[in-house]
Design a protein around this motif. Structure first.
Motif, mmCIF file in Angstrom:
data_model
loop_
_atom_site.group_PDB
_atom_site.id
_atom_site.type_symbol
_atom_site.label_atom_id
_atom_site.label_comp_id
_atom_site.label_asym_id
_atom_site.label_seq_id
_atom_site.Cartn_x
_atom_site.Cartn_y
_atom_site.Cartn_z
ATOM 1 N N GLU A 177 8.519 -6.918 8.489
ATOM 2 C CA GLU A 177 7.878 -5.672 8.350
ATOM 3 C C GLU A 177 7.834 -4.892 9.405
ATOM 4 N N TRP A 187 -3.475 -6.440 -2.689
ATOM 5 C CA TRP A 187 -4.649 -5.718 -2.938
ATOM 6 C C TRP A 187 -4.417 -4.839 -3.837
ATOM 7 N N PHE A 200 1.474 3.722 5.445
ATOM 8 C CA PHE A 200 3.029 3.557 5.765
ATOM 9 C C PHE A 200 3.936 3.909 4.821
ATOM 10 N N TRP A 255 7.570 -1.883 6.163
ATOM 11 C CA TRP A 255 6.228 -1.861 5.528
ATOM 12 C C TRP A 255 5.815 -0.253 5.422
ATOM 13 N N TYR A 312 -2.997 -14.310 4.877
ATOM 14 C CA TYR A 312 -3.181 -14.424 6.234
ATOM 15 C C TYR A 312 -4.472 -14.354 6.985
ATOM 16 N N TYR A 342 6.070 -3.983 15.383
ATOM 17 C CA TYR A 342 5.153 -2.597 15.134
ATOM 18 C C TYR A 342 5.043 -1.939 16.562
ATOM 19 N N TRP A 356 -8.333 -1.315 11.006
ATOM 20 C CA TRP A 356 -8.195 -2.755 11.004
ATOM 21 C C TRP A 356 -7.594 -3.319 12.299
ATOM 22 N N HIS A 416 0.506 -14.068 1.078
ATOM 23 C CA HIS A 416 -0.038 -12.972 2.280
ATOM 24 C C HIS A 416 -1.657 -13.200 2.581
ATOM 25 N N ASN A 467 2.506 -15.447 5.619
ATOM 26 C CA ASN A 467 2.513 -14.078 6.449
ATOM 27 C C ASN A 467 1.782 -14.260 7.736
ATOM 28 N N GLU A 468 2.273 -13.642 8.819
ATOM 29 C CA GLU A 468 1.546 -13.841 10.002
ATOM 30 C C GLU A 468 0.550 -14.764 10.460
ATOM 31 N N HIS A 487 0.260 2.119 15.151
ATOM 32 C CA HIS A 487 -0.937 1.720 14.445
ATOM 33 C C HIS A 487 -2.141 2.901 15.015
HETATM 34 C C1 BGC Z 1 -0.788 -6.000 6.385
HETATM 35 C C2 BGC Z 1 -1.175 -4.724 6.176
HETATM 36 C C3 BGC Z 1 -0.997 -3.754 7.281
HETATM 37 C C4 BGC Z 1 0.370 -3.804 7.794
HETATM 38 C C5 BGC Z 1 0.587 -3.068 9.181
HETATM 39 C C6 BGC Z 1 0.684 -6.090 6.941
HETATM 40 O O1 BGC Z 1 1.157 -7.445 7.320
HETATM 41 O O2 BGC Z 1 -0.796 -6.943 5.414
HETATM 42 O O3 BGC Z 1 -2.407 -4.478 5.627
HETATM 43 O O4 BGC Z 1 -1.194 -2.397 6.846
HETATM 44 O O5 BGC Z 1 0.828 -5.347 8.006
HETATM 45 O O6 BGC Z 1 -0.493 -3.539 10.064
#
Ligand code: BGC
Length: 342
Positions: A277, A46, A321, A312, A119, A220, A232, A117, A157-158, A227
């Motif tokens: 990440e 993005w 971040f 990240w 995802y 995380y 989000w 990404h 990703n994820e 967070h």
């Molecule tokens: C997302 C980011 C987000 C980060 C932490 C990443 O995988 O793409 O948008 O800030 O994870 O949540």
């Protein structure tokens, strides 16, 4: 963009002993994980950079990243919106922009991960994702087939929501086979479902015979600490403020237990591990000492178990971040020290 670089490398290697050339064409995932050490995520899909707009991200930052002591960059690209109408081909401008970062990373001697990404789109619409993702990997695999082994592919990703373990396990062999048509020994990075959760690792099914796979997870935790304030992550988390992390005995024991869980899976399944990440969001958390302490503790937990890692995120404004302040053109010192000052 790769050809001149590769030809130059090949010429140098041919002048040296032949085994070096052989080594340069492939790398075991174990050796690669050792070489990857500390890394950082840059230029996510993005960023205005991908649309050719003025961006705080500059190619010159790749050298700053290398000079700071990082050994790896992970590039989270969102290819879907850059595919042609038929969903077949990636737009040449996107390739040029990706080449510029990949080439800069290779030139600086960094490991470079091309991470698909999309995802969010995939989680919401598995059918649409399933139609596009294979084509994306045909495109990327063909384009980067002559890249040195320091360049790796991360399939998605994820995976989450609609991409559950059944679907993901069904897709993995197909996506790996697509990459293998043109990149027989390039290391491929794959993670489990539920946002690359460590808890889903036991559900992950990988092609057993393929020994060029690195397994990834994201970390995380505690999520309410990392967070707090993140829009989000749902209303409850978005409203959180003042959640502390003091590095208490209990907190550190939890971190160790979590990382031991991943290490045990890696050992049992004979796959090297990459923490792709980890980081903390700053909007509602101005306590840089705690954010840096968490970052240091997680970095050490990864290093102690031989995991490679990527923070990240390189830079997303003053409260993100962020590890690097692009307005001041300087590293956020406590974070940088926590990442590469061990
Ligand atoms: C997302 C980011 C987000 C980060 C932490 C990443 O995988 O793409 O948008 O800030 O994870 O949540």
């Amino acid at each position: 963009m790769f050809k001149p670089l590769l030809l130059a490398t090949a010429a140098i290697l041919m002048a040296a002993a032949a085994p070096v050339l052989a080594q340069s064409t492939s790398m075991t995932p174990e050796d690669q994980v050792k070489a990857m050490g500390p890394g950082i995520n840059v230029a996510a899909g993005w960023d205005p950079y991908w649309d050719g707009n003025p961006s705080p991200f500059k190619i010159g930052y790749i050298k700053s990243i290398k000079d700071a002591g990082f050994k790896t960059i992970r590039i989270p690209i969102t290819t879907f919106r850059h595919m042609d109408k038929a969903g077949q081909h990636l737009d040449p401008a996107t390739f040029r922009r990706l080449d510029a970062i990949v080439d800069a990373g290779v030139k600086e001697g960094l490991n470079v991960i091309i991470d698909e990404h999309d995802y969010d789109d995939c989680g919401k619409d598995a059918n649409a994702c399933g139609a596009l993702l294979p084509n994306v990997w045909y495109e990327l695999s063909e384009h980067y087939k002559n890249a040195p082994p320091s360049v790796m592919f991360e399939l998605l990703n994820e995976p989450h929501e609609q991409i559950d373990d059944k679907l993901w396990n069904a897709w993995i062999p197909d996506l790996v086979a697509i990459v293998r048509e043109t990149n027989p020994t390039r290391n491929i990075i794959i993670g489990a479902t539920h946002w690359n959760s460590k808890n889903d690792l036991p559900l992950l099914k990988l092609p057993e015979a393929d020994r060029h796979i690195i397994v990834t997870f994201h970390y995380y935790d505690p999520f309410h600490f990392t967070h707090q304030g993140a829009s989000w992550a749902g209303a409850e988390v978005a409203a959180l403020k003042g959640v502390e992390w003091k590095g208490t005995k209990e907190e550190l024991a939890q971190l160790d237990a979590d990382f031991d869980q991943v290490a045990a899976w890696g050992k049992a399944n004979n796959r090297p591990i990459f923490l792709g990440e980890y980081g903390t969001y700053g909007k509602n958390n101005p306590r840089m000492d705690e954010r840096a302490a968490w970052t240091r503790a997680v970095s050490k937990a990864a290093d102690a178990r031989g995991f490679a890692r990527a923070f990240w995120y390189f830079s997303e404004g003053p409260v993100g971040f962020t590890a690097y302040n692009t307005d001041k053109d300087q590293w956020v010192a406590p974070i940088k020290d926590a990442l590469v000052g061990q």
